[in-house]
Design an enzyme around this catalytic site. Structure first.
Site, mmCIF file in Angstrom:
data_model
loop_
_atom_site.group_PDB
_atom_site.id
_atom_site.type_symbol
_atom_site.label_atom_id
_atom_site.label_comp_id
_atom_site.label_asym_id
_atom_site.label_seq_id
_atom_site.Cartn_x
_atom_site.Cartn_y
_atom_site.Cartn_z
ATOM 1 N N GLU A 118 23.301 -5.615 65.311
ATOM 2 C CA GLU A 118 22.435 -6.468 66.125
ATOM 3 C C GLU A 118 21.439 -7.198 65.214
ATOM 4 O O GLU A 118 21.668 -8.320 64.810
ATOM 5 C CB GLU A 118 21.772 -5.657 67.235
ATOM 6 C CG GLU A 118 22.820 -5.225 68.272
ATOM 7 C CD GLU A 118 22.258 -4.544 69.504
ATOM 8 O OE1 GLU A 118 21.153 -3.979 69.447
ATOM 9 O OE2 GLU A 118 22.937 -4.572 70.541
HETATM 10 C C1 HEC Z 1 22.705 -8.767 69.382
HETATM 11 C C2 HEC Z 1 22.279 -8.732 70.773
HETATM 12 C C3 HEC Z 1 21.001 -8.021 71.141
HETATM 13 C C4 HEC Z 1 19.748 -8.158 70.575
HETATM 14 C C5 HEC Z 1 19.346 -8.998 69.373
HETATM 15 C C6 HEC Z 1 18.863 -7.347 71.370
HETATM 16 N N1 HEC Z 1 19.561 -6.746 72.397
HETATM 17 FE FE1 HEC Z 1 18.760 -5.623 73.849
HETATM 18 N N2 HEC Z 1 20.606 -5.031 74.391
HETATM 19 C C7 HEC Z 1 21.778 -5.529 73.888
HETATM 20 C C8 HEC Z 1 22.892 -4.693 74.321
HETATM 21 C C9 HEC Z 1 24.351 -4.916 73.990
HETATM 22 C C10 HEC Z 1 22.323 -3.661 75.096
HETATM 23 C C11 HEC Z 1 23.068 -2.485 75.735
HETATM 24 C C12 HEC Z 1 23.333 -1.452 74.658
HETATM 25 C C13 HEC Z 1 23.716 -0.094 75.193
HETATM 26 O O1 HEC Z 1 23.472 0.202 76.365
HETATM 27 O O2 HEC Z 1 24.241 0.715 74.412
HETATM 28 C C14 HEC Z 1 20.879 -3.922 75.149
HETATM 29 C C15 HEC Z 1 19.962 -3.180 75.904
HETATM 30 C C16 HEC Z 1 18.628 -3.528 76.048
HETATM 31 C C17 HEC Z 1 17.716 -2.948 77.012
HETATM 32 C C18 HEC Z 1 18.051 -1.879 78.049
HETATM 33 C C19 HEC Z 1 18.178 -2.445 79.424
HETATM 34 C C20 HEC Z 1 18.797 -1.456 80.381
HETATM 35 O O3 HEC Z 1 18.863 -1.738 81.577
HETATM 36 O O4 HEC Z 1 19.256 -0.382 79.961
HETATM 37 C C21 HEC Z 1 16.494 -3.540 76.805
HETATM 38 C C22 HEC Z 1 15.206 -3.268 77.567
HETATM 39 C C23 HEC Z 1 16.642 -4.449 75.680
HETATM 40 N N3 HEC Z 1 17.965 -4.435 75.275
HETATM 41 C C24 HEC Z 1 15.606 -5.152 75.083
HETATM 42 C C25 HEC Z 1 15.740 -5.739 73.820
HETATM 43 C C26 HEC Z 1 14.624 -6.098 72.942
HETATM 44 C C27 HEC Z 1 13.165 -5.886 73.254
HETATM 45 C C28 HEC Z 1 15.158 -6.658 71.818
HETATM 46 C C29 HEC Z 1 14.456 -7.143 70.573
HETATM 47 C C30 HEC Z 1 13.673 -6.149 69.841
HETATM 48 C C31 HEC Z 1 16.618 -6.658 72.007
HETATM 49 N N4 HEC Z 1 16.914 -6.064 73.210
HETATM 50 C C32 HEC Z 1 17.518 -7.202 71.108
HETATM 51 C C33 HEC Z 1 21.888 -6.646 73.079
HETATM 52 C C34 HEC Z 1 20.862 -7.098 72.262
#
Ligand code: HEC
Ligand code: HEC
Length: 302
Positions: A118
């Site tokens: 990521e």
């Molecule tokens: C490259 C893409 C990517 C980036 C960059 C990213 N995310 Fe995500 N995010 C995801 C994915 C894919 C998941 C689900 C992963 C899992 O459940 O294993 C996720 C899950 C989440 C969730 C959980 C939501 C839930 O309902 O469970 C949150 C809150 C979140 N991200 C916030 C952030 C924040 C804040 C950042 C920056 C610090 C960020 N993400 C950066 C792809 C990304």
């Protein structure tokens, strides 16, 4: 058989207690200064190793809070293998991530920054990098110990608290405005209750408050193991956090592996594998119409 009994009980209880979807509150308490700093960080690609990806890259706030992709793309064009959930209303979830491995938003925010596919950063380097920028002053104004991993997560989580979407047509209906949704949409809501969808998708987030097996009644293929990842207990296999259905029509594709690009297929599958019940085309249309009333208003702080 055991699961069937539990689900039957769950549905029976919900039926006895009546509806348990609650409207999103108009506001939640948060610290404005921290949230503003968190907002800056959320949109800043500096958090990724090569300064190419921000949280907003995968969580587009103007597009339902996800990226609309089956699988997100991180640094160096690397593709993940799980669908990005929305960040909108994530504050209301009892755990974060599909398998619930993060207990809160602070814990969650640290995940993507260090995830090699990521953002691929390590915190020691990131904190040093941020200290050479105006963030140094920004953090010192709010946190006595300045930029640390914990303070970074704290600020981002504070911003995420503000990402709530109140005043959906359905919430206005729940608050007493009978005309906020059409009779067709109302019939969809009735089906959502009577069929038992509401036994798993309920509360403020219409989900996000319990784990459930994907394939509760009828098995369904799934490469991911869900909660088993954390507990290694056989009975936790394929248990996922029940996702929120808020703004659901904006966040295709659906399910943890993004297998369907439309709500109709998702609803049909749910009826078959979670409830073990066939569902007609008309019923699906009504439920989808109901689900479309769940899009709320997002005000991004300035
Ligand atoms: C490259 C893409 C990517 C980036 C960059 C990213 N995310 Fe995500 N995010 C995801 C994915 C894919 C998941 C689900 C992963 C899992 O459940 O294993 C996720 C899950 C989440 C969730 C959980 C939501 C839930 O309902 O469970 C949150 C809150 C979140 N991200 C916030 C952030 C924040 C804040 C950042 C920056 C610090 C960020 N993400 C950066 C792809 C990304
Ligand atoms: C026994 C609990 C349970 C019942 C009953 C249930 N669901 Fe779900 N629902 C889940 C779980 C768990 C998931 C996540 C599945 C996955 O991706 O692994 C989910 C996912 C969904 C999704 C996709 C969400 C997303 O972000 O991708 C939709 C839409 C949905 N459910 C609608 C319904 C409808 C409509 C019904 C009734 C016909 C229903 N559900 C019944 C547990 C349930």
């Amino acid at each position: 058989m055991f699961f069937k009994k539990i689900l039957f009980l769950q549905i029976a209880i919900v039926y006895l207690l009546g509806s348990s979807i609650e409207p999103i509150p108009q506001t939640v308490d948060y610290n404005y200064e921290k949230a503003l700093l968190g907002k800056k960080l959320f949109f800043d690609p500096i958090l990724s190793k090569d300064s190419s990806i921000s949280c907003a890259t995968c969580h587009d706030l103007n597009n339902g809070g996800d990226d609309g992709l089956k699988f997100s793309v991180g640094i160096d064009g690397q593709e993940g293998d799980i669908n990005a959930p929305t960040v909108l209303n994530s504050f209301f979830n009892f755990r974060q991530f599909w398998d619930g491995r993060a207990h809160n938003l602070e814990e969650q925010a640290l995940g993507p920054i260090e995830n090699p596919i990521e953002m691929g950063h390590d915190f020691a380097t990131l904190v040093e990098k941020l200290k050479t920028t105006t963030y140094n002053k920004d953090f010192k104004k709010i946190y006595i110990d300045g930029i640390t991993k914990e303070n970074l997560a704290d600020a981002i989580a504070e911003f995420e608290k503000t990402l709530i979407t109140p005043n959906s047509a359905f919430d206005r209906f729940l608050r007493g405005d009978e005309t906020a949704i059409t009779s067709f949409e109302k019939e969809g809501y009735e089906l959502f209750r009577s069929k038992g969808c509401i036994s798993c998708h309920n509360g403020v987030n219409i989900g996000g408050n319990l784990y459930s097996k994907f394939g509760m009644i009828v098995d369904i293929d799934s490469k991911h193991l869900g909660k088993y990842n954390i507990t290694k207990n056989e009975w936790d296999k394929y248990y996922f956090k029940v996702p929120s259905l808020r703004n659901i029509s904006l966040t295709a594709p659906y399910f943890h592996d993004g297998r369907y690009d439309n709500l109709k297929d998702a609803v049909k599958t749910m009826s078959l594998v979670q409830l073990g019940r066939p569902i007609t085309e008309k019923e699906i249309e009504k439920i989808v119409a109901f689900l479309k009333t769940l899009n709320g208003e997002l005000i991004i702080i300035k």
